[in-house]
Enzyme design. Structure first.
Site, PDB file in Angstrom:
ATOM      1  CB  THR A 140      61.282  -7.108  64.803  1.00 19.12           C
ATOM      2  OG1 THR A 140      60.002  -7.421  64.254  1.00 19.12           O
ATOM      3  CG2 THR A 140      62.236  -6.958  63.625  1.00 19.12           C
ATOM      4  CG  ASP A 141      57.170 -10.691  65.134  1.00 18.91           C
ATOM      5  OD1 ASP A 141      57.430  -9.585  64.612  1.00 18.91           O
ATOM      6  OD2 ASP A 141      56.022 -11.017  65.486  1.00 18.91           O
ATOM      7  CD  GLU A 142      57.545  -6.341  61.177  1.00 21.28           C
ATOM      8  OE1 GLU A 142      57.790  -5.993  60.022  1.00 21.28           O
ATOM      9  OE2 GLU A 142      56.915  -5.638  61.985  1.00 21.28           O
ATOM     10  CE1 TYR A 165      62.192  -2.224  61.681  1.00 23.12           C
ATOM     11  CE2 TYR A 165      60.453  -3.849  61.334  1.00 23.12           C
ATOM     12  CZ  TYR A 165      61.306  -3.160  62.185  1.00 23.12           C
ATOM     13  OH  TYR A 165      61.283  -3.414  63.536  1.00 23.12           O
ATOM     14  CE  LYS A 169      65.375  -4.339  64.442  1.00 26.59           C
ATOM     15  NZ  LYS A 169      66.008  -3.396  65.421  1.00 26.59           N
ATOM     16  CG  LEU A 205      46.567  -1.069  63.378  1.00 31.13           C
ATOM     17  CD1 LEU A 205      45.957  -0.765  62.018  1.00 31.13           C
ATOM     18  CD2 LEU A 205      46.392  -2.553  63.692  1.00 31.13           C
ATOM     19  CB  VAL A 221      41.307  -1.324  57.111  1.00 30.28           C
ATOM     20  CG1 VAL A 221      41.604  -2.822  57.148  1.00 30.28           C
ATOM     21  CG2 VAL A 221      40.770  -0.847  58.448  1.00 30.28           C
ATOM     22  CG  ASN A 264      45.940  -5.593  60.791  1.00 27.77           C
ATOM     23  OD1 ASN A 264      46.575  -5.896  61.806  1.00 27.77           O
ATOM     24  ND2 ASN A 264      46.505  -5.551  59.598  1.00 27.77           N
TER      25      ASN A 264
END
Ligand code: NAD
Ligand code: TYD
Length: 351
Positions: A140-142, A165, A169, A205, A221, A264
């Site tokens: 993931t880009d995270e 998380y 990863k 989301l 939100v 978001n």
């Protein structure tokens, strides 16, 4: 790629990937190893369950004996590892499980694949592997951490994960790298931005907001809602993984993203508009601790070297996604009537 082990294939992206493979490749055998945690759902695969090219096995990627048994039986040439605990908010309340599944589970898969694929598994200095085998880690880009208002993640951006998380990863990515550097194992890592589309569990989301809109519940939100994610339609992610499996240079990392940065709050308003509900449903709630402000993927490596590019725009992808959830109310209703109620209460009450 002829006999492929897909792990986590009953989850959101994994089930879309199994569908994608069956639609696009004839001569293929797929084994889907999935533990069926809260996020795994065989309803996602009901339409292809009887396909002769496909077999489902319930089990844990961290169960070495089971993974060895599967390798002995099927002689896989390809592994695509989707199996993971995937939700940031859950990782904040239960980090242990994330480390066990995402890091140790990945290492188990890598190790069994290495032993099965090495030409001489007993020779610890040999770096020779069977022809045509590959292990692909879906990351993931995270793992890159958070961006300020400008800049993008490239494959050489230093890893700086901020949540349990993303830390799990990133750790898994380092283990994959070590199996390449130490043993010469044929691997690729893909790092994709946020996905959306059919079969996504409504803790994330977009399906959460769609479900709440349809139920006329408030839309929570986090903070000011100005956090930015780079959204990609899930089918485009599946196509990118296939491009990396077929053409990716061994040992390389490929970022995957569609140049679709959205705040978001913009997404929530789009869902309200498309479901005909009022903006009065929006409630700003306490922010996620350590919330990453912005992600953005520089995709020039995969577009330039492998010829992949996204087919869906945000408009076409979102229209198709909202339509899918509107036409699959029974899929959603089954999920949100069980354990999910407790999860929602625990995560959102008094927030
Ligand atoms: P998901 O939570 O919907 O699905 C995860 C699947 O893994 C579930 O079917 C679950 O039952 C299974 N699983 C969990 N633990 C397991 C174990 N120990 N053994 C076997 N199976 C197990 O997740 P997703 O959104 O489909 O994400 C899939 C992968 O893609 C993850 O590795 C995630 O980190 C990565 N990813 C996700 C996104 C995204 O936007 N969703 C973006 C980039 C990368
Ligand atoms: P999410 O779907 O959990 O993906 P990720 O955290 O991996 O990016 O969240 C996407 C964005 O939406 C993130 O900035 C957190 C925010 N968000 C909310 O504002 N409210 C919610 O109820 C959820 C689930 C997420």
């Amino acid at each position: 790629m002829k006999t492929i082990l897909v792990t986590g294939g009953a989850g959101f992206i994994g089930s879309n990937f199994v569908h994608y493979l069956l639609e696009n490749y004839d001569d293929l055998t797929i084994v889907n190893l999935d533990l069926l945690t809260y996020a795994g759902n065989l309803d996602n695969l009901a339409d292809i369950a009887e396909d002769k090219r496909y077999t489902f096995v319930r089990g844990d990627i961290h169960d070495r004996a089971l993974v060895e048994e599967l390798f002995d039986k099927w002689d896989f040439d390809t592994v695509v590892n989707f199996a993971a605990e995937s939700h940031v908010d859950r990782s904040i309340t239960d980090p242990d499980l994330f480390l066990t599944t995402n890091v140790l589970g990945t290492q188990t898969l890598l190790d069994v694949a290495k032993n099965h694929w090495k030409l001489d598994p007993k020779d610890r200095y040999s770096r020779e592997f069977k022809e045509g085998v590959k292990y692909l880690q879906v990351s993931t880009d995270e793992v890159y951490g958070a961006l300020g208002p400008t800049g993008m993640f490239t494959e050489t951006t230093p890893l700086a994960p901020n949540s349990p998380y993303s830390a799990s990863k990133a750790s898994a990515d380092f283990v994959v790298r070590a199996y390449d550097k130490t043993y010469g194992m044929p691997v690729n890592i893909t790092r994709c931005s946020n996905n959306y589309g059919p079969y996504q569990f409504p803790e994330k989301l977009i399906p959460l907001m769609i479900n709440n809109c349809l139920a006329e519940k408030s839309l929570p939100v986090y903070g000011d809602g100005m956090q930015i994610r780079d959204w990609l339609y899930v089918e485009d992610h599946c196509a990118a993984i296939c491009a990396v499996l077929e053409k990716g240079a061994l040992g390389e990392v490929y970022n995957i993203g569609g140049n679709n940065e959205r705040a978001n709050i913009e997404i929530v308003k789009l869902i309200l508009e498309n479901t005909g509900k009022s903006e009065d449903l929006i409630v700003h709630v306490k922010d996620r601790p350590g919330h990453d402000r912005r992600y953005a993927i520089d995709n020039t490596k995969i577009t330039g070297t492998l010829g992949w590019s996204p087919k869906y725009t945000f408009q076409t992808g979102m229209a198709q996604t909202i339509e899918w959830y509107l036409h699959h109310r029974e899929w959603m209703d089954k999920i949100v009537s069980g354990e999910y109620l407790k999860y929602y209460e625990n995560m959102y009450a008094n927030r």
